[in-house]
Design an enzyme around this catalytic site. Sequence first.
Site, PDB file in Angstrom:
ATOM      1  N   GLU A 116       2.235   1.994  26.080  1.00 29.03           N
ATOM      2  CA  GLU A 116       1.704   1.761  27.431  1.00 29.03           C
ATOM      3  C   GLU A 116       1.409   0.288  27.669  1.00 29.03           C
ATOM      4  O   GLU A 116       1.612  -0.228  28.772  1.00 29.03           O
ATOM      5  CB  GLU A 116       0.469   2.630  27.653  1.00 29.03           C
ATOM      6  CG  GLU A 116       0.811   4.103  27.807  1.00 29.03           C
ATOM      7  CD  GLU A 116      -0.246   5.032  27.247  1.00 29.03           C
ATOM      8  OE1 GLU A 116      -0.023   6.256  27.297  1.00 29.03           O
ATOM      9  OE2 GLU A 116      -1.272   4.548  26.739  1.00 29.03           O
ATOM     10  N   TYR A 123      10.366  14.618  28.023  1.00 27.59           N
ATOM     11  CA  TYR A 123       9.033  14.036  27.829  1.00 27.59           C
ATOM     12  C   TYR A 123       8.020  14.706  28.753  1.00 27.59           C
ATOM     13  O   TYR A 123       6.917  15.080  28.336  1.00 27.59           O
ATOM     14  CB  TYR A 123       9.095  12.527  28.093  1.00 27.59           C
ATOM     15  CG  TYR A 123       7.742  11.866  28.173  1.00 27.59           C
ATOM     16  CD1 TYR A 123       6.947  11.716  27.037  1.00 27.59           C
ATOM     17  CD2 TYR A 123       7.252  11.390  29.392  1.00 27.59           C
ATOM     18  CE1 TYR A 123       5.703  11.105  27.114  1.00 27.59           C
ATOM     19  CE2 TYR A 123       6.012  10.782  29.478  1.00 27.59           C
ATOM     20  CZ  TYR A 123       5.244  10.645  28.333  1.00 27.59           C
ATOM     21  OH  TYR A 123       3.997  10.056  28.419  1.00 27.59           O
ATOM     22  N   TRP A 138       8.060   3.155  32.962  1.00 23.32           N
ATOM     23  CA  TRP A 138       7.910   3.982  31.770  1.00 23.32           C
ATOM     24  C   TRP A 138       9.273   4.421  31.245  1.00 23.32           C
ATOM     25  O   TRP A 138       9.469   4.571  30.047  1.00 23.32           O
ATOM     26  CB  TRP A 138       7.028   5.182  32.072  1.00 23.32           C
ATOM     27  CG  TRP A 138       6.809   6.064  30.881  1.00 23.32           C
ATOM     28  CD1 TRP A 138       7.241   7.342  30.703  1.00 23.32           C
ATOM     29  CD2 TRP A 138       6.116   5.723  29.666  1.00 23.32           C
ATOM     30  NE1 TRP A 138       6.863   7.815  29.462  1.00 23.32           N
ATOM     31  CE2 TRP A 138       6.169   6.847  28.808  1.00 23.32           C
ATOM     32  CE3 TRP A 138       5.450   4.573  29.221  1.00 23.32           C
ATOM     33  CZ2 TRP A 138       5.585   6.864  27.543  1.00 23.32           C
ATOM     34  CZ3 TRP A 138       4.879   4.587  27.957  1.00 23.32           C
ATOM     35  CH2 TRP A 138       4.944   5.724  27.135  1.00 23.32           C
TER      36      TRP A 138
END
Length: 200
Positions: free
Chosen positions: A48, A26, A56
């Site tokens: 988010e 990512y 995350w």
Amino acid sequence: MTNFILNQTDTFRCPWCLGFEQYIQYHDEEWGVPVYSDRKHFEFLVLESAQAGLSWATILKKREGYARAFKDFDYQVVADFTGADIENLIGNPAIVRNRLKIAAAVNNAGKFMEIQKHYGTFTDYIWGFVEGKPVQNEWKSLSSVPAATELSNQIARDLKQKGFKFLGSTIVYSHLQATGIVNDHLVQCFRHQEVKRMAR
């Protein structure tokens, strides 16, 4: 603690992405790349918002589950989700089963389309805050990178006024970082200059 990482291929990376391969991928391929797709912007807003109070990494591991649950982040479909759809999602173990976050994603899909009506695209709206030019930061340590800025404060206030939910300044700043509106790769990171060159 070191502020960058040297791997086996002599590549320096921002240290927050270490831990598992999906996180590194990512970082290397997506984070900070300028996004000009409304559907991709909506995807990140959903993820988010779900991240609030979590890491995350947790959300990244559930990304495929979110894609299935939210119809590949088709905001037109999500905006029409019913109360029954929301109840079904609350029972879905592939996502974060938080009623407020799920309801916010459905609400935000509708508000997202309202922005499109007024601005042409959500992309034009959000990039307008920086006049289409990414903010190029030059951070040398993770401790220097802010959690929010006046820019994210401004956008969060505007989104709230437009009826968005679960998108405070810290979440908005994460969005700016992820979608390349702000380049927050550390200067030592191999992606810093690569991302810089990607800007329009």
